[in-house]
Design an enzyme around this catalytic site. Structure first.
Site, mmCIF file in Angstrom:
data_model
loop_
_atom_site.group_PDB
_atom_site.id
_atom_site.type_symbol
_atom_site.label_atom_id
_atom_site.label_comp_id
_atom_site.label_asym_id
_atom_site.label_seq_id
_atom_site.Cartn_x
_atom_site.Cartn_y
_atom_site.Cartn_z
ATOM 1 C CE LYS A 13 42.701 30.561 11.686
ATOM 2 N NZ LYS A 13 42.524 31.756 12.503
ATOM 3 N NE ARG A 88 47.219 30.080 16.572
ATOM 4 C CZ ARG A 88 45.953 29.656 16.601
ATOM 5 N NH1 ARG A 88 45.620 28.532 16.034
ATOM 6 N NH2 ARG A 88 45.040 30.386 17.182
ATOM 7 N NE ARG A 122 35.309 33.199 18.631
ATOM 8 C CZ ARG A 122 36.462 32.810 18.093
ATOM 9 N NH1 ARG A 122 36.488 32.272 16.879
ATOM 10 N NH2 ARG A 122 37.581 33.006 18.751
ATOM 11 N NE ARG A 155 37.795 30.088 21.690
ATOM 12 C CZ ARG A 155 38.587 29.975 20.644
ATOM 13 N NH1 ARG A 155 38.122 29.539 19.496
ATOM 14 N NH2 ARG A 155 39.857 30.304 20.734
ATOM 15 N NE ARG A 166 42.621 33.842 20.891
ATOM 16 C CZ ARG A 166 41.335 33.679 20.627
ATOM 17 N NH1 ARG A 166 40.421 34.250 21.395
ATOM 18 N NH2 ARG A 166 40.954 32.968 19.601
HETATM 19 P P1 AMP Z 1 42.060 28.816 18.141
HETATM 20 O O1 AMP Z 1 40.814 28.063 18.456
HETATM 21 O O2 AMP Z 1 42.674 28.395 16.810
HETATM 22 O O3 AMP Z 1 41.915 30.310 18.254
HETATM 23 O O4 AMP Z 1 43.136 28.370 19.246
HETATM 24 C C1 AMP Z 1 42.916 28.611 20.621
HETATM 25 C C2 AMP Z 1 44.230 28.530 21.386
HETATM 26 O O5 AMP Z 1 44.793 27.218 21.231
HETATM 27 C C3 AMP Z 1 45.322 29.483 20.896
HETATM 28 O O6 AMP Z 1 45.196 30.776 21.454
HETATM 29 C C4 AMP Z 1 46.568 28.761 21.387
HETATM 30 O O7 AMP Z 1 46.728 28.903 22.786
HETATM 31 C C5 AMP Z 1 46.209 27.296 21.133
HETATM 32 N N1 AMP Z 1 46.607 26.856 19.779
HETATM 33 C C6 AMP Z 1 45.777 26.489 18.754
HETATM 34 N N2 AMP Z 1 46.495 26.130 17.675
HETATM 35 C C7 AMP Z 1 47.795 26.281 18.012
HETATM 36 C C8 AMP Z 1 49.022 26.096 17.312
HETATM 37 N N3 AMP Z 1 49.055 25.679 16.034
HETATM 38 N N4 AMP Z 1 50.175 26.367 17.983
HETATM 39 C C9 AMP Z 1 50.169 26.775 19.259
HETATM 40 N N5 AMP Z 1 49.059 26.986 19.973
HETATM 41 C C10 AMP Z 1 47.864 26.736 19.363
#
Ligand code: AMP
Length: 216
Positions: A13, A88, A122, A155, A166
């Site tokens: 994404k 989410r 990654r 990461r 996740r």
């Molecule tokens: P991502 O980079 O989108 O994989 O997000 C990394 C982490 O940020 C996730 O595992 C959540 O802990 C937090 N996070 C990102 N977006 C959201 C969201 N919309 N709602 C809740 N937690 C989020």
């Protein structure tokens, strides 16, 4: 054009949203990037979010919704935006619908075994958040960001145990949104297994079909 990109973590994404943002000239807004910036800056939001993120759990809805409400009010969002990682949960989708109407939700579809491989390789830039993969999308110089020269790192939440959590959180809390957007006739699907350039091409094709489908 206001687009939500949906799909499991690690499914591309962020990479696709960045390419689409460039192609359409509208901002790419990634909640994960905003949160990581808040953590790095040590803001109150960052301090509260950090433990959830490290465990691969979702940050509480009220914090995320408040953050996004602010972000989407900024001037660069007037012509549209691409949302990556938001909404989410059902609660986030409800809250968002109260302040913004989306044109489409595009699901990047990818099988779980492909995802696990992608996570393992990654790398992200510690300065500008650009995303690479050691074999699928390597930088020109190993460990160095092509865009800004920053150091590339894995990461913290790409560790296998955290990744599994996740993916579980995605299935339980985010995947049900797919049906919601399908029911609202907003859903489009893109097969995202075919590498970055091919997925981008398919995504652009879907997006160019959207204009004609939008209500006046
Ligand atoms: P991502 O980079 O989108 O994989 O997000 C990394 C982490 O940020 C996730 O595992 C959540 O802990 C937090 N996070 C990102 N977006 C959201 C969201 N919309 N709602 C809740 N937690 C989020």
């Amino acid at each position: 054009m206001r687009i939500v990109l949906l799909g499991p973590p690690g499914g591309g994404k962020g990479t696709q949203a960045a390419l689409l943002s460039e192609a359409l000239g509208i901002p790419h807004i990634a909640t994960g990037d905003l949160l990581r910036q808040a953590v790095a800056a040590g803001t109150p939001l960052g301090r509260e979010a950090e433990a959830y993120m490290d465990a691969g759990d979702l940050v509480p809805d009220d914090l995320i919704v408040a953050m996004m409400r602010e972000r989407l009010r900024e001037a660069d969002c007037r012509k549209g935006f691409i949302l990556d990682g938001f909404p989410r949960t059902r609660q986030q989708a409800d809250a968002m619908e109260a302040f913004v109407r989306m044109d489409a939700a595009i699901l990047l579809e990818i099988p779980e075994e492909v995802l696990l491989q992608r996570f393992a390789g990654r790398r992200v830039c510690s300065e500008c958040e650009a995303v690479y993969h050691v074999t699928g999308n390597p930088p020109e110089v190993e460990g160095v960001c092509d865009a800004c020269g920053g150091t590339l790192i894995a990461r913290e939440d790409d560790r296998e145990d955290v990744v599994r959590n996740r993916l579980r959180v995605y299935q339980e809390q985010t995947a049900p949104l797919v049906q919601r957007y399908r029911d609202a006739s907003l859903l489009r699907e893109v097969d995202a297994r075919h590498g970055i350039a091919e997925t981008h091409r398919r995504l652009l094709e879907v997006v160019s079909g959207l204009g004609s489908m939008r209500k006046p």
